[in-house]
Write a protein that holds these residues in place. Structure first.
Motif, PDB file in Angstrom:
ATOM      1  N   THR A 234     -37.163 -49.493 -65.556  1.00 13.08           N
ATOM      2  CA  THR A 234     -35.748 -49.844 -65.403  1.00 13.08           C
ATOM      3  C   THR A 234     -35.457 -50.394 -64.013  1.00 13.08           C
ATOM      4  N   ALA A 235     -36.162 -49.891 -63.000  1.00  9.04           N
ATOM      5  CA  ALA A 235     -35.912 -50.320 -61.619  1.00  9.04           C
ATOM      6  C   ALA A 235     -36.207 -51.802 -61.411  1.00  9.04           C
ATOM      7  N   THR A 236     -37.047 -52.376 -62.275  1.00  6.79           N
ATOM      8  CA  THR A 236     -37.404 -53.800 -62.127  1.00  6.79           C
ATOM      9  C   THR A 236     -36.365 -54.721 -62.759  1.00  6.79           C
ATOM     10  N   LEU A 237     -35.410 -54.167 -63.496  1.00  8.63           N
ATOM     11  CA  LEU A 237     -34.399 -54.990 -64.162  1.00  8.63           C
ATOM     12  C   LEU A 237     -33.277 -55.358 -63.195  1.00  8.63           C
ATOM     13  N   ALA A 238     -32.533 -56.351 -63.567  1.00  4.03           N
ATOM     14  CA  ALA A 238     -31.407 -56.794 -62.740  1.00  4.03           C
ATOM     15  C   ALA A 238     -30.261 -55.795 -62.839  1.00  4.03           C
ATOM     16  N   ILE A 239     -29.563 -55.630 -61.729  1.00  7.08           N
ATOM     17  CA  ILE A 239     -28.386 -54.762 -61.730  1.00  7.08           C
ATOM     18  C   ILE A 239     -27.370 -55.326 -62.725  1.00  7.08           C
ATOM     19  N   GLY A 240     -26.856 -54.449 -63.581  1.00  4.02           N
ATOM     20  CA  GLY A 240     -25.913 -54.882 -64.613  1.00  4.02           C
ATOM     21  C   GLY A 240     -26.545 -55.027 -65.970  1.00  4.02           C
ATOM     22  N   SER A 241     -27.872 -54.954 -66.043  1.00  7.68           N
ATOM     23  CA  SER A 241     -28.557 -55.060 -67.332  1.00  7.68           C
ATOM     24  C   SER A 241     -28.288 -53.814 -68.175  1.00  7.68           C
ATOM     25  N   VAL A 242     -28.246 -54.011 -69.492  1.00  6.69           N
ATOM     26  CA  VAL A 242     -28.123 -52.878 -70.402  1.00  6.69           C
ATOM     27  C   VAL A 242     -29.477 -52.173 -70.463  1.00  6.69           C
ATOM     28  N   ILE A 243     -29.495 -50.869 -70.221  1.00 11.84           N
ATOM     29  CA  ILE A 243     -30.768 -50.159 -70.148  1.00 11.84           C
ATOM     30  C   ILE A 243     -30.982 -49.176 -71.305  1.00 11.84           C
ATOM     31  N   TRP A 244     -29.929 -48.656 -71.888  1.00 16.37           N
ATOM     32  CA  TRP A 244     -30.041 -47.843 -73.094  1.00 16.37           C
ATOM     33  C   TRP A 244     -28.656 -47.588 -73.663  1.00 16.37           C
ATOM     34  N   GLN A 245     -28.627 -46.943 -74.818  1.00 16.68           N
ATOM     35  CA  GLN A 245     -27.359 -46.523 -75.405  1.00 16.68           C
ATOM     36  C   GLN A 245     -27.226 -45.016 -75.269  1.00 16.68           C
TER      37      GLN A 245
ATOM     38  N   SER B 224     -27.059 -49.173 -59.991  1.00 14.01           N
ATOM     39  CA  SER B 224     -27.827 -49.269 -58.747  1.00 14.01           C
ATOM     40  C   SER B 224     -29.072 -48.415 -58.923  1.00 14.01           C
ATOM     41  N   ILE B 225     -30.038 -48.577 -58.053  1.00 13.94           N
ATOM     42  CA  ILE B 225     -31.257 -47.775 -58.156  1.00 13.94           C
ATOM     43  C   ILE B 225     -30.963 -46.313 -57.805  1.00 13.94           C
ATOM     44  N   SER B 226     -30.090 -46.092 -56.834  1.00 16.44           N
ATOM     45  CA  SER B 226     -29.742 -44.710 -56.490  1.00 16.44           C
ATOM     46  C   SER B 226     -29.041 -44.026 -57.666  1.00 16.44           C
ATOM     47  N   TRP B 227     -28.197 -44.767 -58.385  1.00 12.34           N
ATOM     48  CA  TRP B 227     -27.561 -44.198 -59.575  1.00 12.34           C
ATOM     49  C   TRP B 227     -28.608 -43.874 -60.631  1.00 12.34           C
ATOM     50  N   LEU B 228     -29.612 -44.738 -60.787  1.00 14.54           N
ATOM     51  CA  LEU B 228     -30.666 -44.514 -61.766  1.00 14.54           C
ATOM     52  C   LEU B 228     -31.419 -43.215 -61.467  1.00 14.54           C
ATOM     53  N   ILE B 229     -31.739 -43.007 -60.199  1.00 14.08           N
ATOM     54  CA  ILE B 229     -32.451 -41.786 -59.801  1.00 14.08           C
ATOM     55  C   ILE B 229     -31.566 -40.563 -60.009  1.00 14.08           C
ATOM     56  N   ASP B 230     -30.300 -40.664 -59.606  1.00 15.60           N
ATOM     57  CA  ASP B 230     -29.379 -39.535 -59.775  1.00 15.60           C
ATOM     58  C   ASP B 230     -29.194 -39.186 -61.244  1.00 15.60           C
ATOM     59  N   ASN B 231     -29.167 -40.209 -62.104  1.00 10.40           N
ATOM     60  CA  ASN B 231     -29.033 -39.960 -63.536  1.00 10.40           C
ATOM     61  C   ASN B 231     -30.233 -39.173 -64.058  1.00 10.40           C
ATOM     62  N   ALA B 232     -31.441 -39.517 -63.553  1.00  7.32           N
ATOM     63  CA  ALA B 232     -32.640 -38.784 -63.960  1.00  7.32           C
ATOM     64  C   ALA B 232     -32.542 -37.324 -63.522  1.00  7.32           C
ATOM     65  N   LEU B 233     -32.054 -37.103 -62.315  1.00 11.29           N
ATOM     66  CA  LEU B 233     -31.888 -35.729 -61.824  1.00 11.29           C
ATOM     67  C   LEU B 233     -30.841 -34.974 -62.638  1.00 11.29           C
TER      68      LEU B 233
ATOM     69  N   GLY C 283     -23.370 -44.123 -78.655  1.00  6.34           N
ATOM     70  CA  GLY C 283     -23.704 -45.475 -79.079  1.00  6.34           C
ATOM     71  C   GLY C 283     -23.199 -46.552 -78.141  1.00  6.34           C
ATOM     72  N   GLU C 284     -22.760 -46.176 -76.960  1.00  9.57           N
ATOM     73  CA  GLU C 284     -22.252 -47.150 -75.988  1.00  9.57           C
ATOM     74  C   GLU C 284     -23.384 -47.649 -75.097  1.00  9.57           C
ATOM     75  N   ASP C 285     -23.283 -48.940 -74.723  1.00 10.13           N
ATOM     76  CA  ASP C 285     -24.276 -49.507 -73.817  1.00 10.13           C
ATOM     77  C   ASP C 285     -24.139 -48.911 -72.421  1.00 10.13           C
ATOM     78  N   VAL C 286     -25.263 -48.560 -71.844  1.00  5.22           N
ATOM     79  CA  VAL C 286     -25.279 -48.056 -70.467  1.00  5.22           C
ATOM     80  C   VAL C 286     -25.936 -49.122 -69.605  1.00  5.22           C
ATOM     81  N   LYS C 287     -25.240 -49.528 -68.535  1.00  3.40           N
ATOM     82  CA  LYS C 287     -25.747 -50.590 -67.658  1.00  3.40           C
ATOM     83  C   LYS C 287     -26.255 -50.015 -66.334  1.00  3.40           C
TER      84      LYS C 287
END
Length: 583
Positions: free
Chosen positions: A116-127, A138-147, A131-135
């Motif tokens: 996911t980190a290699t994708l452009a900011i704003g890309s849809v990454i999962w639902q 930022s990379i820090s948001w991505l890491i925080d979401n994992a935590l 059933g809503e698209d999650v975009k």
């Protein structure tokens, strides 16, 4: 570890630290450690999870009568259904918990993070579940979401993992760090073409400890509060041998004693023909820490290794808010801050823990000691790192408390340590080993303590009325210009000496190193416990020459050298005179 494995880990340490240290220009060590250790945590739990997934996948497809995991292909209409069934089975929590593997939700796995980190900011990454698209924000948001996902799935970590969005790091720096960790093989490692016998758990556990040590160095005095040098922790664990029972650390820092206890079990289970994973179930871990950041680091450290733990409901002051008031442990180990002055509170007056005397209000050393004794069961043993002053000070009731401890026959062993062992202080230190039971393996537990822990592991004999003194001040080596360290051989020498004395096997007093003292010996020294007073000076090699003859010979040799010195001085003066100079 062999030399190749050590070289591999050294190269890995250097590589990962160099990558992490790039954050130094943006943040100080006290802050960027949360980012780096958070990523190491995510990488570690993901690797262990994926390793178990691969193992399960093979088991699901292995046609073996003894294999309870086998999924017969014939039970499914198509290969697609079969593969989907395997995929569904791989997401069942029980398969991981039965092997003490940390559960990692799909969106928190390292593979998801990296891709996911290699994708452009704003890309849809999962639902999401709705059933809503999650975009990708930022990379820090991505890491925080994992935590976030990990905390939701693992209740013991709720509120533990530090989020990194607050540090406002740019995306490129975080992607670089993720790539550095991703490019490293933590499973099936090779070094210079040689396959290594290191597991991902060993490697990432080592990296985590290495980074803790590096951050402690970077933070200086403050950093030392969460890190005790590995060799000192190992020495204490090797001497106490916490093979089973309840282990407690009232000043746990990042939990180094618990990690070393687990390693001790793994290493020594083979010697006793036990299954290490089964043996670990006989160890219970209890800890307390006042610093909230350090308390969280310790919980992460345990989660990384799959160690079940009880660190209380919160970070709290050990003296004023004991998180384990009813605990009576088999083993207590601690490295509290030395000589704390501002620890006293009026509520501590007449405290039940001060069984051997009220500690000085201006120094917490004997407060720590008596707190630990209070939490020790009738067969328990403990080790406490303290400043050297604790062995001899007579000010403010300390001498009285020490005398009462000795007369109660609680002091089992004293170890004097060399200087320059600690990152955060140059104060000379020692280790106090105390026990509630010197009677040996025939002791019985009175308050729920394991009688086996009293002596069955080490085969102790009756050592009542004796205390072992070990002077290790001349041991160790300088690992750099500032810090000294112990070798494995140093640790083995000290631990083996202690166990030989405990067991009554091949123990001998060794001048300059060890001495088994009686209570009468200690009384003659006014209840001072400094090992140097008891072990004496090391024996010099005997060349067979009588002392009087040797002194006469050496005195004559010295006179000859003085005469030769006078002759050479006159020659030099003549030479200068010939050149026209007067000296």
């Amino acid at each position: 570890m062999n030399t190749t494995e050590q070289q591999f880990l050294k190269a890995l340490d250097d590589k990962l630290w160099k990558a992490a240290d790039k954050l130094r220009s943006n943040l100080d060590a006290a802050n960027y450690k949360h980012i780096v250790l958070g990523l190491i945590f995510l990488k570690y739990v993901s690797d262990a999870f994926e390793e178990r997934q691969e193992e399960l996948k093979a088991l699901f497809q292995k046609n073996d009568d003894d294999n309870i995991y086998y999924l017969p292909r014939d039970d499914f209409n198509s290969d697609e259904d079969y593969q989907q069934a395997i995929a569904d089975e791989l997401e069942i929590l029980d398969y991981y918990q039965e092997k003490n593997i940390f559960w990692v939700p799909r969106h928190a796995r390292w593979s998801t993070l990296k891709d996911t980190a290699t994708l452009a900011i704003g890309s849809v990454i999962w639902q999401n579940e709705q059933g809503e698209d999650v975009k990708l924000r930022s990379i820090s948001w991505l890491i925080d979401n994992a935590l976030d996902e990990i905390e939701k799935a693992n209740s013991k970590l709720k509120g533990i993992l530090n989020r990194i969005s607050n540090y406002q790091l740019d995306n490129e720096k975080l992607i670089g760090l993720i790539n550095s960790f991703s490019d490293t093989s933590f499973r099936n490692p090779e070094y210079q073409g040689e396959k290594l016998e290191l597991h991902s758990k060993d490697i990432l556990g080592h990296v985590y400890e290495y980074f803790l040590g590096q951050f402690a160095l970077a933070e200086g005095k403050q950093g030392g509060q969460y890190y005790t040098p590995k060799s000192i922790v190992t020495l204490i664990v090797e001497m106490l041998q916490p093979f089973q029972g309840r282990v407690y650390d009232p000043a746990m820092g990042s939990g180094g004693f618990f990690v070393s206890s687990e390693k001790f079990i793994e290493e020594h289970a083979k010697e006793r023909h036990y299954d290490a994973s089964e043996q670990k179930k006989h160890i219970s871990v209890y800890g307390q820490e006042s610093n909230p950041t350090t308390w969280k680091l310790a919980a992460m450290n345990m989660a990384i290794r799959g160690i079940d733990f009880n660190f209380g409901k919160k970070n709290a002051d050990t003296f004023l808010d004991d998180q384990h008031p009813d605990l009576r442990a088999d083993f207590v180990m601690a490295n509290p801050p030395f000589n704390i002055k501002d620890w006293w509170h009026a509520r501590l007056e007449e405290d039940v823990r001060w069984q051997y005397g009220t500690p000085p209000k201006g120094n917490a050393n004997f407060g720590w000691m008596q707190h630990m004794l209070h939490h020790l069961n009738d067969n328990g043993s403990m080790a406490l790192l303290l400043a050297n002053g604790s062995m001899s000070s007579n000010t403010n009731n300390e001498g009285v408390i020490r005398r009462k401890l000795i007369e109660a026959d609680l002091v089992e062993c004293m170890v004097a340590l060399p200087g320059q062992l600690f990152t955060n202080t140059q104060i000379p230190a020692c280790i106090w080993f105390l026990t509630k039971n010197k009677q040996g393996k025939n002791a019985t537990a009175k308050d729920g303590g394991s009688a086996e822990n009293a002596g069955a592991i080490s085969g102790q004999v009756d050592r009542r009325g004796e205390t072992l003194f070990i002077d290790a001040r001349n041991m160790g080596f300088m690992k750099d210009r500032v810090l000294r360290d112990f070798t494995r051989e140093d640790i083995a020498t000290i631990a083996d000496t202690f166990h030989a004395w405990q067991q009554g096997k091949s123990y001998e007093n060794k001048p300059g190193f060890c001495f088994a003292a009686s209570l009468e010996d200690i009384q003659k020294h006014d209840f001072v416990l400094t090992p140097g007073r008891y072990v004496g000076a090391a024996e010099q090699d005997d060349d067979g020459e009588p002392f009087a003859d040797k002194m006469m010979r050496l005195t004559g040799l010295l006179q000859e050298q003085f005469s030769e010195s006078d002759r050479l001085e006159e020659e030099i003066k003549k030479n200068f005179s010939g050149l026209g100079y007067h000296v």
